[in-house]
Every structure is written in C-alpha cells, then in structure tokens.
Design a protein around this motif. Sequence first.
Motif, PDB file in Angstrom:
ATOM      1  N   LEU A 167       0.798  -1.220   0.000  1.00 40.76           N
ATOM      2  CA  LEU A 167       0.000   0.000   0.000  1.00 40.76           C
ATOM      3  C   LEU A 167       0.840   1.284   0.000  1.00 40.76           C
ATOM      4  O   LEU A 167       0.516   2.226  -0.732  1.00 40.76           O
ATOM      5  CB  LEU A 167      -0.974  -0.013   1.178  1.00 40.76           C
ATOM      6  CG  LEU A 167      -2.162  -0.964   1.025  1.00 40.76           C
ATOM      7  CD1 LEU A 167      -3.029  -0.944   2.270  1.00 40.76           C
ATOM      8  CD2 LEU A 167      -2.989  -0.595  -0.199  1.00 40.76           C
ATOM      9  N   PRO A 168       1.924   1.384   0.791  1.00 41.60           N
ATOM     10  CA  PRO A 168       2.736   2.601   0.710  1.00 41.60           C
ATOM     11  C   PRO A 168       3.428   2.777  -0.640  1.00 41.60           C
ATOM     12  O   PRO A 168       3.943   3.872  -0.926  1.00 41.60           O
ATOM     13  CB  PRO A 168       3.774   2.407   1.834  1.00 41.60           C
ATOM     14  CG  PRO A 168       3.109   1.497   2.797  1.00 41.60           C
ATOM     15  CD  PRO A 168       2.339   0.546   1.930  1.00 41.60           C
ATOM     16  N   GLY A 169       3.444   1.726  -1.456  1.00 38.21           N
ATOM     17  CA  GLY A 169       3.978   1.848  -2.807  1.00 38.21           C
ATOM     18  C   GLY A 169       2.968   2.424  -3.777  1.00 38.21           C
ATOM     19  O   GLY A 169       3.315   2.774  -4.910  1.00 38.21           O
ATOM     20  N   MET A 170       1.702   2.542  -3.329  1.00 37.89           N
ATOM     21  CA  MET A 170       0.641   3.052  -4.201  1.00 37.89           C
ATOM     22  C   MET A 170       0.035   4.349  -3.695  1.00 37.89           C
ATOM     23  O   MET A 170      -0.478   5.143  -4.473  1.00 37.89           O
ATOM     24  CB  MET A 170      -0.465   1.989  -4.337  1.00 37.89           C
ATOM     25  CG  MET A 170      -0.018   0.710  -5.021  1.00 37.89           C
ATOM     26  SD  MET A 170      -1.374  -0.484  -5.220  1.00 37.89           S
ATOM     27  CE  MET A 170      -1.564  -1.062  -3.538  1.00 37.89           C
ATOM     28  N   ILE A 171       0.056   4.560  -2.382  1.00 35.98           N
ATOM     29  CA  ILE A 171      -0.540   5.765  -1.796  1.00 35.98           C
ATOM     30  C   ILE A 171       0.466   6.418  -0.867  1.00 35.98           C
ATOM     31  O   ILE A 171       1.490   5.822  -0.511  1.00 35.98           O
ATOM     32  CB  ILE A 171      -1.840   5.445  -1.017  1.00 35.98           C
ATOM     33  CG1 ILE A 171      -1.537   4.503   0.161  1.00 35.98           C
ATOM     34  CG2 ILE A 171      -2.887   4.832  -1.937  1.00 35.98           C
ATOM     35  CD1 ILE A 171      -2.730   4.218   1.046  1.00 35.98           C
ATOM     36  N   ASP A 172       0.183   7.633  -0.466  1.00 34.45           N
ATOM     37  CA  ASP A 172       1.042   8.337   0.486  1.00 34.45           C
ATOM     38  C   ASP A 172       1.132   7.519   1.777  1.00 34.45           C
ATOM     39  O   ASP A 172       0.116   7.038   2.299  1.00 34.45           O
ATOM     40  CB  ASP A 172       0.454   9.715   0.794  1.00 34.45           C
ATOM     41  CG  ASP A 172       1.397  10.569   1.627  1.00 34.45           C
ATOM     42  OD1 ASP A 172       1.539  10.291   2.829  1.00 34.45           O
ATOM     43  OD2 ASP A 172       1.987  11.504   1.060  1.00 34.45           O
ATOM     44  N   ILE A 173       2.347   7.353   2.289  1.00 40.48           N
ATOM     45  CA  ILE A 173       2.550   6.499   3.457  1.00 40.48           C
ATOM     46  C   ILE A 173       1.786   7.019   4.671  1.00 40.48           C
ATOM     47  O   ILE A 173       1.350   6.249   5.530  1.00 40.48           O
ATOM     48  CB  ILE A 173       4.055   6.356   3.771  1.00 40.48           C
ATOM     49  CG1 ILE A 173       4.277   5.218   4.777  1.00 40.48           C
ATOM     50  CG2 ILE A 173       4.634   7.666   4.284  1.00 40.48           C
ATOM     51  CD1 ILE A 173       5.732   4.845   4.950  1.00 40.48           C
ATOM     52  N   ARG A 174       1.578   8.332   4.747  1.00 38.72           N
ATOM     53  CA  ARG A 174       0.816   8.894   5.872  1.00 38.72           C
ATOM     54  C   ARG A 174      -0.642   8.473   5.807  1.00 38.72           C
ATOM     55  O   ARG A 174      -1.287   8.221   6.843  1.00 38.72           O
ATOM     56  CB  ARG A 174       0.932  10.413   5.874  1.00 38.72           C
ATOM     57  CG  ARG A 174       2.328  10.928   6.214  1.00 38.72           C
ATOM     58  CD  ARG A 174       2.475  12.396   5.918  1.00 38.72           C
ATOM     59  NE  ARG A 174       2.349  12.673   4.491  1.00 38.72           N
ATOM     60  CZ  ARG A 174       2.524  13.879   3.959  1.00 38.72           C
ATOM     61  NH1 ARG A 174       2.812  14.915   4.735  1.00 38.72           N
ATOM     62  NH2 ARG A 174       2.399  14.055   2.650  1.00 38.72           N
ATOM     63  N   LEU A 175      -1.176   8.350   4.598  1.00 42.49           N
ATOM     64  CA  LEU A 175      -2.546   7.870   4.435  1.00 42.49           C
ATOM     65  C   LEU A 175      -2.643   6.401   4.818  1.00 42.49           C
ATOM     66  O   LEU A 175      -3.622   5.966   5.435  1.00 42.49           O
ATOM     67  CB  LEU A 175      -2.993   8.071   2.980  1.00 42.49           C
ATOM     68  CG  LEU A 175      -4.467   7.797   2.662  1.00 42.49           C
ATOM     69  CD1 LEU A 175      -5.375   8.677   3.514  1.00 42.49           C
ATOM     70  CD2 LEU A 175      -4.746   8.032   1.177  1.00 42.49           C
ATOM     71  N   PHE A 176      -1.601   5.636   4.474  1.00 47.82           N
ATOM     72  CA  PHE A 176      -1.573   4.225   4.879  1.00 47.82           C
ATOM     73  C   PHE A 176      -1.574   4.114   6.404  1.00 47.82           C
ATOM     74  O   PHE A 176      -2.290   3.290   6.971  1.00 47.82           O
ATOM     75  CB  PHE A 176      -0.338   3.530   4.315  1.00 47.82           C
ATOM     76  CG  PHE A 176      -0.058   2.205   4.968  1.00 47.82           C
ATOM     77  CD1 PHE A 176      -0.845   1.098   4.687  1.00 47.82           C
ATOM     78  CD2 PHE A 176       0.975   2.077   5.904  1.00 47.82           C
ATOM     79  CE1 PHE A 176      -0.608  -0.122   5.314  1.00 47.82           C
ATOM     80  CE2 PHE A 176       1.214   0.861   6.531  1.00 47.82           C
ATOM     81  CZ  PHE A 176       0.424  -0.242   6.229  1.00 47.82           C
ATOM     82  N   TYR A 177      -0.761   4.925   7.072  1.00 47.80           N
ATOM     83  CA  TYR A 177      -0.713   4.884   8.533  1.00 47.80           C
ATOM     84  C   TYR A 177      -2.078   5.212   9.136  1.00 47.80           C
ATOM     85  O   TYR A 177      -2.475   4.634  10.151  1.00 47.80           O
ATOM     86  CB  TYR A 177       0.327   5.869   9.065  1.00 47.80           C
ATOM     87  CG  TYR A 177       1.760   5.430   8.874  1.00 47.80           C
ATOM     88  CD1 TYR A 177       2.113   4.082   8.962  1.00 47.80           C
ATOM     89  CD2 TYR A 177       2.770   6.352   8.624  1.00 47.80           C
ATOM     90  CE1 TYR A 177       3.419   3.678   8.798  1.00 47.80           C
ATOM     91  CE2 TYR A 177       4.088   5.954   8.464  1.00 47.80           C
ATOM     92  CZ  TYR A 177       4.411   4.616   8.544  1.00 47.80           C
ATOM     93  OH  TYR A 177       5.711   4.221   8.389  1.00 47.80           O
ATOM     94  N   LEU A 178      -2.799   6.123   8.506  1.00 48.53           N
ATOM     95  CA  LEU A 178      -4.131   6.479   8.992  1.00 48.53           C
ATOM     96  C   LEU A 178      -5.083   5.293   8.871  1.00 48.53           C
ATOM     97  O   LEU A 178      -5.787   4.946   9.829  1.00 48.53           O
ATOM     98  CB  LEU A 178      -4.673   7.672   8.205  1.00 48.53           C
ATOM     99  CG  LEU A 178      -6.112   8.102   8.521  1.00 48.53           C
ATOM    100  CD1 LEU A 178      -6.224   8.526   9.984  1.00 48.53           C
ATOM    101  CD2 LEU A 178      -6.559   9.220   7.601  1.00 48.53           C
ATOM    102  N   PHE A 179      -5.115   4.664   7.688  1.00 52.43           N
ATOM    103  CA  PHE A 179      -5.976   3.495   7.479  1.00 52.43           C
ATOM    104  C   PHE A 179      -5.601   2.370   8.449  1.00 52.43           C
ATOM    105  O   PHE A 179      -6.472   1.727   9.041  1.00 52.43           O
ATOM    106  CB  PHE A 179      -5.861   3.001   6.040  1.00 52.43           C
ATOM    107  CG  PHE A 179      -6.496   3.923   5.031  1.00 52.43           C
ATOM    108  CD1 PHE A 179      -7.539   4.767   5.381  1.00 52.43           C
ATOM    109  CD2 PHE A 179      -6.053   3.953   3.706  1.00 52.43           C
ATOM    110  CE1 PHE A 179      -8.134   5.615   4.461  1.00 52.43           C
ATOM    111  CE2 PHE A 179      -6.635   4.793   2.775  1.00 52.43           C
ATOM    112  CZ  PHE A 179      -7.677   5.632   3.156  1.00 52.43           C
ATOM    113  N   ALA A 180      -4.296   2.127   8.584  1.00 53.90           N
ATOM    114  CA  ALA A 180      -3.831   1.047   9.461  1.00 53.90           C
ATOM    115  C   ALA A 180      -4.191   1.328  10.913  1.00 53.90           C
ATOM    116  O   ALA A 180      -4.600   0.421  11.648  1.00 53.90           O
ATOM    117  CB  ALA A 180      -2.321   0.870   9.312  1.00 53.90           C
ATOM    118  N   ALA A 181      -4.045   2.587  11.337  1.00 53.21           N
ATOM    119  CA  ALA A 181      -4.370   2.939  12.715  1.00 53.21           C
ATOM    120  C   ALA A 181      -5.853   2.715  13.001  1.00 53.21           C
ATOM    121  O   ALA A 181      -6.223   2.257  14.091  1.00 53.21           O
ATOM    122  CB  ALA A 181      -3.990   4.392  12.980  1.00 53.21           C
TER     123      ALA A 181
END
Length: 253
Positions: A167-181
């Motif tokens: 996912l961080p290879g496709m979207i901003d890693i900060r957005l991934f952290y938000l979804f994961a959190a």
Amino acid sequence: MRKMIAIIRYEYKMQFERLATWGVLLAATVFALLDNYPSASNLARLEFLNEPAYFVYRTMSLNGFVLMFGLMFLLAERFPLDHKTGMKLLLMSHALQKRQYILGKLLGGFLYAFSILCIFLTLNTAVYFVAAPFPIPLLDCIVPLVKAIIVSAFPVSLFVSLCSVALPGMIDIRLFYLFAAILFGINAAYVGSANAAPFYMITSGDLIRLIWVNPKWSFNDTGSIIANGAFLMGSGLVFGSLLFLRHKFWRSE
C-alpha cells in the motif's frame, strides 16, 4: 529468478539486522510474559492459564497483535525508502524486471514477518513449558504451537506484510498509517464473546478458535472461520497484486 531471490534475501537479511526489529520483538515478548507468565498471580487471574493451548491462543490473539502492529511500521517504508535513497534507480539500472522487484519485496517482507512471529510464539511457549509450576507433556505445548503457526501466524503474516509493503507503494505512506491505525484501533477495541467475531479481526478473529475454544462458549460457526481466513489472505494477495497494475511504477510505465 536469481535476481528476485537476491532481492528477497536482501530484504530478509536487512530487516533482521535492524535493531528496531529486535526491539519490537523484545518489547512484545516482555509484554506477553508479564501478561501470561504462569506465576501464582496470573494463574489465579486467568482461569485457563494452566492449559498450554489457552496460553498459545492468548499469546497469539492479544500479544501477537502488538507485535504485528510494530512490524507494520518497519515494513511500510520499504518502497518509499528505495525511492528516497535512490536504491530503486540503482536496481533499475540492471536488467531487473518489474515483477522481480515487486515479488522480491513482497516475499521478503512476508518471510520476515512470518519468521519473527514464529520466533515470538516459540520463545513464549518455551518459557511457559519451562516455568509452569505443574507438569506439562511436551506434546501438549507443541501441538497448539504448530496449529497457531499454520492457522493463525501464516495468514496474519501474509495480511500484515503484503498490505504494509504494497500500500505505501501506491498511496502516500501517511494515508496508509491512517488506514492502518483505524483498522488496528477497531481490532484493539474488540471484546471477545461467544458470538462469531467480525471477519476483519487480525489476530483475534475466529481462525484463532481452531487453537482453543472456551469450554463455556460452544462455537461451531465454520462460515465465520472461513470468512476470517478469506479476509486475511485475500486482502493481502489483492493489495499485493495491485502493485503490478499501477502505472508509472517502473521505468517508463
């Protein structure tokens, strides 16, 4: 094939050499032993702690969750870090194909997460076997440990590693952290019951009931078990596959 294996080996070795890996493993292990160590106080607090299967079940569902949350952060930076440090350009200068690069990253991340989780479960089970103030047949510890590795550790590692790497290879890693959190927060807030667990549970879904079932809560919902397994393995494979379809990820695409 050799180039893909080289990337897998690099990812696996590099992650194991990081102090953060062993810090996360140590912290999760200490937390697990404080919670589940077969001391007199814990045996009085936890009704079924004298059962090895319950110990493995509890260690995986509660404390394995903490471990995987930590590993998620270590895995999420793999593609962004290659881009930031110029490693991707270096790899692209060789005759390396897109699929070799992606598969190497994904498989390396999976093997790393699965290995750490297996070490975590084995280490905790060994401590329980040695420290228990009552006799335990070795087989009574080995059987639930093997079941936990097969029915829980494997799909959980597949889900967390592939999602965290891809996912961080496709979207901003900060957005991934938000979804994961959000997902991990929902999982952390869940309280178990006799009813079927939501399919999106990571370590405390109904797959874990294949290891141990509370004798006070009869459970035979095969559909819920399948749904939990399908979510973990299916989501990981789908997100990992999306990388192959992303345009402008590799060379002139």
